[in-house]
Design a protein around this motif. Structure first.
Motif, short mmCIF file in Angstrom:
data_model
loop_
_atom_site.label_atom_id
_atom_site.label_comp_id
_atom_site.label_asym_id
_atom_site.label_seq_id
_atom_site.Cartn_x
_atom_site.Cartn_y
_atom_site.Cartn_z
N UNK A 120 0.83 -1.22 0.00
CA UNK A 120 0.00 0.00 0.00
C UNK A 120 0.86 1.26 0.00
N UNK A 121 2.17 1.11 -0.22
CA UNK A 121 3.07 2.26 -0.26
C UNK A 121 2.89 3.03 -1.55
N UNK A 122 3.00 4.35 -1.48
CA UNK A 122 2.91 5.17 -2.68
C UNK A 122 4.07 4.89 -3.62
N UNK A 123 5.25 4.59 -3.07
CA UNK A 123 6.45 4.31 -3.88
C UNK A 123 7.16 3.10 -3.27
N UNK A 124 6.76 1.88 -3.64
CA UNK A 124 7.37 0.68 -3.05
C UNK A 124 8.89 0.63 -3.24
N UNK A 143 10.52 -8.63 2.45
CA UNK A 143 9.36 -7.95 1.87
C UNK A 143 8.21 -8.95 1.78
N UNK A 144 7.01 -8.49 2.08
CA UNK A 144 5.85 -9.39 2.00
C UNK A 144 4.70 -8.71 1.29
N UNK A 145 3.88 -9.52 0.65
CA UNK A 145 2.70 -9.01 -0.02
C UNK A 145 1.67 -10.14 -0.15
N UNK A 146 0.50 -9.81 -0.66
CA UNK A 146 -0.51 -10.83 -0.92
C UNK A 146 0.00 -11.80 -1.97
N UNK A 147 -0.44 -13.05 -1.86
CA UNK A 147 -0.16 -14.03 -2.89
C UNK A 147 -1.05 -13.81 -4.09
N UNK A 148 -1.06 -14.75 -5.04
CA UNK A 148 -1.89 -14.62 -6.23
C UNK A 148 -3.37 -14.48 -5.83
N UNK A 198 7.81 -9.56 -9.22
CA UNK A 198 7.61 -8.17 -8.79
C UNK A 198 8.45 -7.84 -7.56
N UNK A 199 8.36 -8.67 -6.53
CA UNK A 199 9.15 -8.40 -5.32
C UNK A 199 10.64 -8.50 -5.61
N UNK A 204 16.30 -6.19 -6.38
CA UNK A 204 17.44 -5.89 -7.25
C UNK A 204 17.58 -4.39 -7.45
N UNK A 205 16.46 -3.69 -7.59
CA UNK A 205 16.49 -2.24 -7.78
C UNK A 205 17.05 -1.49 -6.59
#
Length: 282
Positions: A120-124, A143-148, A198-199, A204-205
């Motif tokens: 929910x970050x404006x700039x992950x 880093x964590x996020x929702x799965x598919x 995505x994560x 890497x970035x």
């Protein structure tokens, strides 16, 4: 006019405080399997210094502290931060701005986590770069996020937040006005970082080295429908929808969306999967 503004502000503060309590009392425990899976994988213990970015009311930090880790957190929302501090956790609004004189430098953490605020970050990418700067060389960022979405029964319930928020064509000034009225005006995209790679691209970035990943089952379970609505509203996912469509309509449609997941006796349960990525600071 002035007295009306004071009453409005007081009402908003009361609502914000209630949302924070609902998070701490109802919703935060839903991600305990995620926290524990990460801590077990990284063998979090007395030798670990954990920094939780967007730690909310601090349950993940409490679990790390119970393993013997030194813990600290960052939480920009004042009501949640107050609850975390009430649990005797060191939680600041900003680890750079709020560090007291004589405190250890911010880059003293062997583990920096973004369990709940990345998606929910404006700039992950900026958030991950900040996490990298706060991690000791050889330490880890998680880093964590929702799965598919097809693996998450809450996806249909979260669709209410997207559908009732302002359309993309809404003018920037209208969106900003909604944000001022309700605190948040930005549309919520819980699955924006769920696609494969995505994560890893964020890792890497930020100059980090990918060091594994995992998926964890995190069912959302509530004793009744009212608790389910209160818990989900406390996540902030529905704030933009409430700002645009009104909270009454959001509650009505959220309640309807939850009905398929009601069980005998009135409880509510939705099976969900969360994904995490581990990265090493080099």
């Amino acid at each position: 006019m002035a007295s009306a503004q004071v009453r409005s502000t007081a009402t908003e503060l009361t609502r914000a405080q209630q949302r924070a309590r609902d998070w701490a009392e109802i919703q935060e425990r839903m991600l305990v399997p995620l926290y524990e899976a990460v801590y077990q994988r990284l063998e979090v213990g007395p030798a670990t210094s954990v920094l939780g970015l967007g730690c909310r009311s601090g349950l993940a930090l409490l679990l790390a502290a119970a393993r013997g880790a030194e813990v600290a957190g960052m939480e920009p929302e004042g009501e949640l931060r107050s609850l975390a501090q009430g649990r005797r956790l060191r939680v600041l609004a900003d680890v750079h701005r709020d560090a007291s004189p004589g405190a250890p430098p911010p880059t003293t953490h062997s583990l920096v986590t973004a369990f709940e605020n990345l998606y929910c970050a404006a700039d992950p990418q900026a958030l991950v770069r900040s996490a990298a700067r706060l991690t000791l060389r050889g330490g880890h960022v998680v880093l964590a996020t929702w799965g598919p979405p097809e693996r998450c029964q809450s996806a249909g319930v979260l669709e209410v937040a997207r559908r009732l928020a302002a359309p993309a064509a809404t003018s920037a000034s209208a969106s900003a006005s909604a944000g001022r009225r309700r605190g948040r005006g930005r549309r919520y995209d819980p699955f924006g970082l769920s696609a494969p790679g995505k994560l890893e691209s964020l890792v890497v970035g930020a100059g980090l080295r990918p060091d594994g990943s995992g998926r964890v089952s995190c069912p959302f379970a509530y004793p009744d429908l009212e608790s389910a609505v209160r818990g989900l509203l406390s996540t902030g996912a529905y704030d933009a929808a409430a700002a645009y469509s009104g909270e009454a309509l959001v509650v009505k449609e959220l309640t309807e969306a939850l009905h398929p997941y009601r069980r005998e006796g009135g409880s509510v349960r939705m099976a969900n999967v969360f994904r995490y990525v581990v990265a090493q600071a080099v």
